[in-house]
Design a protein around this motif. Structure first.
Motif, PDB file in Angstrom:
ATOM      1  N   ASP A 133      10.826  30.392  -0.941  1.00 54.13           N
ATOM      2  CA  ASP A 133      10.177  31.742  -0.220  1.00 54.13           C
ATOM      3  C   ASP A 133      10.348  31.504   1.400  1.00 54.13           C
ATOM      4  O   ASP A 133      10.592  30.139   1.845  1.00 54.13           O
ATOM      5  CB  ASP A 133       8.787  32.172  -0.503  1.00 54.13           C
ATOM      6  CG  ASP A 133       7.814  30.937  -0.267  1.00 54.13           C
ATOM      7  OD1 ASP A 133       7.899  30.185   1.232  1.00 54.13           O
ATOM      8  OD2 ASP A 133       6.770  30.651  -0.920  1.00 54.13           O
ATOM      9  N   ASN A 134       9.881  32.508   2.274  1.00 52.50           N
ATOM     10  CA  ASN A 134      10.136  32.418   3.614  1.00 52.50           C
ATOM     11  C   ASN A 134       8.923  31.927   4.367  1.00 52.50           C
ATOM     12  O   ASN A 134       8.612  32.180   5.618  1.00 52.50           O
ATOM     13  CB  ASN A 134      10.757  33.834   4.191  1.00 52.50           C
ATOM     14  CG  ASN A 134      12.046  33.788   4.044  1.00 52.50           C
ATOM     15  OD1 ASN A 134      12.841  32.849   3.666  1.00 52.50           O
ATOM     16  ND2 ASN A 134      12.698  34.876   4.201  1.00 52.50           N
ATOM     17  N   ALA A 135       7.657  31.440   3.840  1.00 53.42           N
ATOM     18  CA  ALA A 135       6.792  31.034   4.334  1.00 53.42           C
ATOM     19  C   ALA A 135       6.899  30.031   5.401  1.00 53.42           C
ATOM     20  O   ALA A 135       6.102  29.926   6.460  1.00 53.42           O
ATOM     21  CB  ALA A 135       5.708  30.517   3.448  1.00 53.42           C
ATOM     22  N   TRP A 136       7.804  29.385   5.499  1.00 56.57           N
ATOM     23  CA  TRP A 136       7.984  28.300   6.646  1.00 56.57           C
ATOM     24  C   TRP A 136       8.536  28.934   7.911  1.00 56.57           C
ATOM     25  O   TRP A 136       8.697  28.183   8.937  1.00 56.57           O
ATOM     26  CB  TRP A 136       9.319  27.313   6.246  1.00 56.57           C
ATOM     27  CG  TRP A 136      10.591  27.936   5.772  1.00 56.57           C
ATOM     28  CD1 TRP A 136      10.947  28.647   4.613  1.00 56.57           C
ATOM     29  CD2 TRP A 136      11.764  27.981   6.882  1.00 56.57           C
ATOM     30  NE1 TRP A 136      12.290  29.092   4.756  1.00 56.57           N
ATOM     31  CE2 TRP A 136      12.842  28.488   6.048  1.00 56.57           C
ATOM     32  CE3 TRP A 136      12.160  27.464   7.919  1.00 56.57           C
ATOM     33  CZ2 TRP A 136      14.118  28.859   6.576  1.00 56.57           C
ATOM     34  CZ3 TRP A 136      13.148  27.554   8.467  1.00 56.57           C
ATOM     35  CH2 TRP A 136      14.241  28.285   7.640  1.00 56.57           C
ATOM     36  N   LEU A 137       9.226  30.044   7.898  1.00 57.61           N
ATOM     37  CA  LEU A 137       9.630  30.663   9.059  1.00 57.61           C
ATOM     38  C   LEU A 137       8.480  30.876  10.313  1.00 57.61           C
ATOM     39  O   LEU A 137       9.139  30.520  11.579  1.00 57.61           O
ATOM     40  CB  LEU A 137      10.194  32.183   8.738  1.00 57.61           C
ATOM     41  CG  LEU A 137      11.541  32.067   8.234  1.00 57.61           C
ATOM     42  CD1 LEU A 137      11.910  33.514   7.726  1.00 57.61           C
ATOM     43  CD2 LEU A 137      12.579  31.490   8.781  1.00 57.61           C
ATOM     44  N   PRO A 138       7.441  31.102  10.312  1.00 60.04           N
ATOM     45  CA  PRO A 138       6.456  31.145  11.254  1.00 60.04           C
ATOM     46  C   PRO A 138       6.392  29.723  12.016  1.00 60.04           C
ATOM     47  O   PRO A 138       6.568  29.744  13.379  1.00 60.04           O
ATOM     48  CB  PRO A 138       5.233  31.840  10.860  1.00 60.04           C
ATOM     49  CG  PRO A 138       5.702  32.618   9.629  1.00 60.04           C
ATOM     50  CD  PRO A 138       6.610  31.794   9.034  1.00 60.04           C
ATOM     51  N   ARG A 139       6.373  28.954  11.477  1.00 55.01           N
ATOM     52  CA  ARG A 139       6.086  27.109  11.739  1.00 55.01           C
ATOM     53  C   ARG A 139       7.514  26.947  12.468  1.00 55.01           C
ATOM     54  O   ARG A 139       7.599  26.514  13.803  1.00 55.01           O
ATOM     55  CB  ARG A 139       5.961  26.305  10.630  1.00 55.01           C
ATOM     56  CG  ARG A 139       5.962  24.956  11.191  1.00 55.01           C
ATOM     57  CD  ARG A 139       5.525  24.054  10.113  1.00 55.01           C
ATOM     58  NE  ARG A 139       5.193  22.572  10.644  1.00 55.01           N
ATOM     59  CZ  ARG A 139       5.022  21.503   9.829  1.00 55.01           C
ATOM     60  NH1 ARG A 139       4.744  21.857   8.575  1.00 55.01           N
ATOM     61  NH2 ARG A 139       4.868  20.464  10.318  1.00 55.01           N
ATOM     62  N   PHE A 140       8.743  27.349  11.966  1.00 57.65           N
ATOM     63  CA  PHE A 140       9.913  27.102  12.688  1.00 57.65           C
ATOM     64  C   PHE A 140      10.259  27.864  13.892  1.00 57.65           C
ATOM     65  O   PHE A 140      10.743  27.264  15.010  1.00 57.65           O
ATOM     66  CB  PHE A 140      11.234  27.531  11.619  1.00 57.65           C
ATOM     67  CG  PHE A 140      12.433  27.332  12.043  1.00 57.65           C
ATOM     68  CD1 PHE A 140      13.086  26.121  11.905  1.00 57.65           C
ATOM     69  CD2 PHE A 140      13.137  28.382  12.752  1.00 57.65           C
ATOM     70  CE1 PHE A 140      14.431  25.925  12.252  1.00 57.65           C
ATOM     71  CE2 PHE A 140      14.453  28.183  13.014  1.00 57.65           C
ATOM     72  CZ  PHE A 140      15.197  26.993  13.164  1.00 57.65           C
ATOM     73  N   ASP A 141       9.697  29.199  13.785  1.00 54.19           N
ATOM     74  CA  ASP A 141      10.006  30.103  14.976  1.00 54.19           C
ATOM     75  C   ASP A 141       9.164  29.678  16.078  1.00 54.19           C
ATOM     76  O   ASP A 141       9.699  29.454  17.420  1.00 54.19           O
ATOM     77  CB  ASP A 141       9.601  31.261  14.770  1.00 54.19           C
ATOM     78  CG  ASP A 141      10.347  32.030  14.035  1.00 54.19           C
ATOM     79  OD1 ASP A 141      11.417  31.722  13.674  1.00 54.19           O
ATOM     80  OD2 ASP A 141      10.205  33.228  13.267  1.00 54.19           O
ATOM     81  N   ALA A 142       7.943  29.239  15.846  1.00 57.04           N
ATOM     82  CA  ALA A 142       7.090  28.468  16.923  1.00 57.04           C
ATOM     83  C   ALA A 142       7.655  27.034  17.430  1.00 57.04           C
ATOM     84  O   ALA A 142       7.422  26.881  18.746  1.00 57.04           O
ATOM     85  CB  ALA A 142       5.539  28.258  16.240  1.00 57.04           C
ATOM     86  N   GLN A 143       8.140  26.443  16.474  1.00 51.70           N
ATOM     87  CA  GLN A 143       8.517  24.976  17.114  1.00 51.70           C
ATOM     88  C   GLN A 143       9.944  25.315  17.916  1.00 51.70           C
ATOM     89  O   GLN A 143      10.043  24.787  19.053  1.00 51.70           O
ATOM     90  CB  GLN A 143       9.077  24.270  15.989  1.00 51.70           C
ATOM     91  CG  GLN A 143       8.008  23.662  15.262  1.00 51.70           C
ATOM     92  CD  GLN A 143       8.227  22.941  13.796  1.00 51.70           C
ATOM     93  OE1 GLN A 143       9.251  23.352  13.225  1.00 51.70           O
ATOM     94  NE2 GLN A 143       7.245  22.107  13.576  1.00 51.70           N
ATOM     95  N   GLY A 208      17.512  31.618   6.341  1.00 53.22           N
ATOM     96  CA  GLY A 208      16.260  31.815   5.547  1.00 53.22           C
ATOM     97  C   GLY A 208      16.008  33.314   5.274  1.00 53.22           C
ATOM     98  O   GLY A 208      15.662  33.779   4.167  1.00 53.22           O
ATOM     99  N   VAL A 209      16.009  34.215   6.267  1.00 54.10           N
ATOM    100  CA  VAL A 209      15.828  35.538   6.401  1.00 54.10           C
ATOM    101  C   VAL A 209      16.735  36.143   5.168  1.00 54.10           C
ATOM    102  O   VAL A 209      16.211  36.836   4.114  1.00 54.10           O
ATOM    103  CB  VAL A 209      16.115  36.233   7.598  1.00 54.10           C
ATOM    104  CG1 VAL A 209      16.291  37.804   7.236  1.00 54.10           C
ATOM    105  CG2 VAL A 209      15.133  36.033   8.533  1.00 54.10           C
ATOM    106  N   ILE A 210      18.105  35.870   5.026  1.00 52.52           N
ATOM    107  CA  ILE A 210      18.813  36.702   4.336  1.00 52.52           C
ATOM    108  C   ILE A 210      18.710  35.965   2.651  1.00 52.52           C
ATOM    109  O   ILE A 210      18.984  36.688   1.807  1.00 52.52           O
ATOM    110  CB  ILE A 210      20.489  36.536   4.557  1.00 52.52           C
ATOM    111  CG1 ILE A 210      20.902  35.076   4.639  1.00 52.52           C
ATOM    112  CG2 ILE A 210      20.704  37.432   5.941  1.00 52.52           C
ATOM    113  CD1 ILE A 210      22.454  35.401   4.946  1.00 52.52           C
TER     114      ILE A 210
END
Length: 291
Positions: A133-143, A208-210
């Motif tokens: 799932d894309n639950a990791w994207l907010p952490r990635f974006d912040a980093q 990740g989005v796609i």
């Protein structure tokens, strides 16, 4: 040799410039690269096909010759980009690897009148019951926003299960430091136009989005009229196998080839990051399939 390649650009549906390299003679083939890659990662594969085909190597958005991602980036955006290249090239044959394989397949579904043959190396289509799932994207974006590129790469590595199991016991800060050493070494050796891993890192979030967007959509590909060749490595990404098997059941015209000794980077050029690539083996089967 890169000097054998001409370059060109085409405008996608939203006006974004999509750049590509091309060489060879004969029917056009478009090669769509995967994650943490640009078109330059399939030069050896293109070279091996160029005696029979005119091979096009597009850079997907955010890479090399192409323009940036938009805030509303989606699988439809990627399909529009590759469709623009396919139309410009007059291509009826297409190849894609990993997330690029997902884009190639979706392009064949959306623009079936143009594309007759599709080859996919471990396409990143996951089933509805997949762990992904894309639950990791907010952490990635912040980093990424904080300039912590190596930490973001470690985040994505675990989210996409690209890391060997043994690495899970190593603290993330240490993994980030080791990744940073690798990136620094590549940066020092890179030329002005090289598409380095550091430059590619921000593109991972759009992969990740796609992948998340297409999760559980395998049944939608039952109407793909093109012939499809599904390629995989015996040492490839195990979590992509269920999706491949579902496509075998779903696609009306498909067959499979597995390379027992190859991993997920089997079709890509041999580099320090991809020492086990065998594009010569993949090119052999692609040449037969496209003939």
């Amino acid at each position: 040799m890169l000097q054998d390649y001409a370059t060109g650009t085409v405008a996608s549906a939203d006006g974004t410039k999509i750049g590509f390299r091309y060489r060879g003679s004969g029917p056009a083939v478009v090669l769509v690269h995967g994650s943490m890659e640009s078109g330059l990662n399939h030069v050896a594969l293109a070279d091996a096909l160029a005696d029979r085909y005119t091979v096009f190597l597009p850079d997907r958005r955010g890479r090399g010759l192409s323009g940036p991602h938009a805030a509303d980036h989606s699988l439809a955006t990627e399909v529009a980009d590759i469709h623009a290249v396919v139309a410009q090239a007059g291509a009826s044959r297409i190849f894609g690897v990993s997330a690029g394989g997902l884009v190639a397949l979706a392009t064949a579904r959306r623009h079936g009148r143009l594309i007759d043959k599709v080859a996919l190396y471990e396409p990143a289509l996951v089933l509805a019951d997949s762990f992904y799932d894309n639950a990791w994207l907010p952490r990635f974006d912040a980093q990424i926003a904080a300039g912590k590129v190596t930490a973001a790469m470690v985040t994505s590595m675990f989210a996409l299960r690209l890391a060997p199991t043994g690495l899970k016991v190593i603290p993330r800060p240490l993994l980030a430091a080791l990744t940073g050493m690798m990136l620094s070494g590549e940066d020092k050796a890179a030329g002005p136009g090289d598409v380095t891993m550091r430059r590619l890192a921000p593109t991972i979030r759009y992969e990740g989005v796609i992948i998340g967007e297409a999760k559980g959509t395998e049944a939608e590909y039952a109407d793909v009229a093109a012939e499809v060749l599904l390629l995989s490595g015996g040492r490839g990404l195990a979590w992509l196998r269920p999706g491949r098997d579902a496509l075998v059941r779903t696609l009306p015209h498909s067959r499979t080839v597995e390379y027992p000794e190859l991993d997920h980077g089997g079709s890509s050029d041999v580099t320090k990051a991809n020492p086990k690539g065998r594009p010569d083996l993949v090119a052999r089967d692609l040449s037969k399939f496209y003939a």
